[in-house]
Design a protein around this motif. Structure first.
Motif, PDB file in Angstrom:
ATOM      1  N   TYR A  32       0.825  -1.284  -0.165  1.00  0.00           N
ATOM      2  CA  TYR A  32       0.035   0.326  -0.257  1.00  0.00           C
ATOM      3  C   TYR A  32       0.381   1.630  -0.373  1.00  0.00           C
ATOM      4  O   TYR A  32       0.006   2.083  -0.215  1.00  0.00           O
ATOM      5  N   LYS A  33       2.299   1.207  -0.223  1.00  0.00           N
ATOM      6  CA  LYS A  33       3.671   1.918   0.237  1.00  0.00           C
ATOM      7  C   LYS A  33       2.749   2.963   1.233  1.00  0.00           C
ATOM      8  O   LYS A  33       2.878   4.149   0.773  1.00  0.00           O
ATOM      9  N   ALA A  34       2.407   2.343   2.342  1.00  0.00           N
ATOM     10  CA  ALA A  34       2.101   3.022   3.715  1.00  0.00           C
ATOM     11  C   ALA A  34       3.247   3.831   3.929  1.00  0.00           C
ATOM     12  O   ALA A  34       4.417   3.064   4.123  1.00  0.00           O
ATOM     13  N   ASP A 107      -1.877  12.134   2.568  1.00  0.00           N
ATOM     14  CA  ASP A 107      -2.720  11.450   0.840  1.00  0.00           C
ATOM     15  C   ASP A 107      -2.650  10.373   0.813  1.00  0.00           C
ATOM     16  O   ASP A 107      -3.371   9.613   0.483  1.00  0.00           O
ATOM     17  N   ASN A 108      -2.097   9.500   1.093  1.00  0.00           N
ATOM     18  CA  ASN A 108      -2.579   8.202   1.502  1.00  0.00           C
ATOM     19  C   ASN A 108      -2.955   7.845   2.612  1.00  0.00           C
ATOM     20  O   ASN A 108      -2.544   7.415   4.155  1.00  0.00           O
ATOM     21  N   HIS A 110      -4.035   5.036   3.872  1.00  0.00           N
ATOM     22  CA  HIS A 110      -3.319   3.335   4.722  1.00  0.00           C
ATOM     23  C   HIS A 110      -2.525   3.454   5.586  1.00  0.00           C
ATOM     24  O   HIS A 110      -1.881   2.460   6.773  1.00  0.00           O
ATOM     25  N   ASN A 111      -1.982   4.981   5.914  1.00  0.00           N
ATOM     26  CA  ASN A 111      -1.348   5.579   6.662  1.00  0.00           C
ATOM     27  C   ASN A 111      -1.628   5.132   7.918  1.00  0.00           C
ATOM     28  O   ASN A 111      -1.077   5.437   9.011  1.00  0.00           O
TER      29      ASN A 111
END
Length: 305
Positions: A32-34, A107-108, A110-111
């Motif tokens: 998820y690029k967290a 912006d994410n 999933h963070n």
């Protein structure tokens, strides 16, 4: 002697605590690029706000002020006090971190989950892994006959406490250790859910969700103390109810996550994309080669003059 089965379960709990703080952030980062920064901030906030700030409050209230005896001798007051302290300190810590330290990570969506893994995962590691290291050391000392030498080097009051610990390790059933990983799974689920609620409160200006996070945290912690007391320490009942409550709160948090963090972000992205497509592009007229050469010739003649 400490049973071999008990020692094996201690090792399992130790490894479980390490796995729960290592594996989830790697998956969240790759899939998820967290942000790993979010994860480590979650770890730090849990330690600072529970092991330092909240611990100082407990020392003051329970050990120094006269009201401490009243709270300690009344199970209901003790449960309310403990639940409120945990709820306020941990959720305020979450809020401050998300609002002032993690501004660049909104912006994410999933963070928000990554933060929960940091907060709850580090707690699991601290309680399971570090706690089990102590138990394993004592177990080895008990089984090798080193405890008698240790008793001779400490004061009588410390020796009494050590003997209590020794008897607990000798008498405990290996299966009892399984309660710790189950408890930590429930706690991590709860921390992820509460992190989503507070993240949404900060990013989407939904202040009611922050207050709800405090209330839910307080309710679960308070309920755990009361159920454990009135059930006579029935671990199956206590952990079953806590797991159910954590799952229910997680379900609500998942709804909030989809509605406010995922769907709204998708809608905003589609809106921006639509605006870009609707913006007219200014056309540039092609330059005639003959006109361009004539202009260059005239400029050269003017320079000669």
């Amino acid at each position: 002697m400490v049973a071999t089965g008990s020692i094996a379960m201690m090792v399992f709990c130790l490894l479980f605590g390490i796995a729960i703080i290592v594996i989830p952030p790697i998956i969240m980062k790759k899939k998820y690029k967290a942000s790993l920064k979010v994860f480590f901030i979650g770890c730090a906030v849990w330690f600072i706000f529970t092991q330092i700030l909240e611990a100082l409050l407990h020392s003051l209230i329970l050990n120094v002020l006269p009201v401490g005896k009243i709270i300690s001798n009344n199970i209901f007051l003790y449960a309310v006090y403990g639940g409120l302290a945990a709820g306020i300190f941990e959720e305020v810590g979450r809020l401050l971190a998300m609002k002032f330290v993690l501004k660049d990570k909104y912006d994410n969506p999933h963070n928000s989950i990554m933060y929960g893994f940091g907060h709850g995962g580090f707690e699991a590691f601290y309680i399971l892994s570090i706690g089990m290291i102590n138990n394993l050391l004592f177990s080895v000392m008990i089984n090798t006959g080193m405890m008698d030498k240790l008793y001779e080097t400490v004061s009588d009051s410390v020796a009494v406490n050590l003997r209590v610990t020794v008897q607990q390790l000798i008498n405990i059933s290996p299966a009892t250790f399984l309660a710790s990983p189950i408890e930590r799974i429930s706690a991590v689920i709860l921390h992820i859910a509460l992190s989503i609620l507070v993240w949404t409160a900060v990013v989407k200006k939904k202040n009611a969700l922050f207050l709800l996070a405090i209330a839910l945290h307080t309710f679960v912690d308070m309920g755990t103390v009361l159920i454990n007391h009135y059930s006579g320490g029935n671990l199956i009942l206590v952990e079953g109810i806590v797991l159910f409550l954590s799952a229910a709160i997680a379900y609500y948090a998942a709804v909030v996550f989809e509605k406010y963090l995922v769907e709204e972000k998708s809608a905003e992205s589609e809106h921006l994309q639509g605006e870009e497509e609707a913006t007219p592009v200014e056309a540039t007229e092609p330059v005639n080669d003959a006109e361009e050469k004539e202009a260059e010739t005239n400029e050269a003649e003017n320079n000669d003059l």
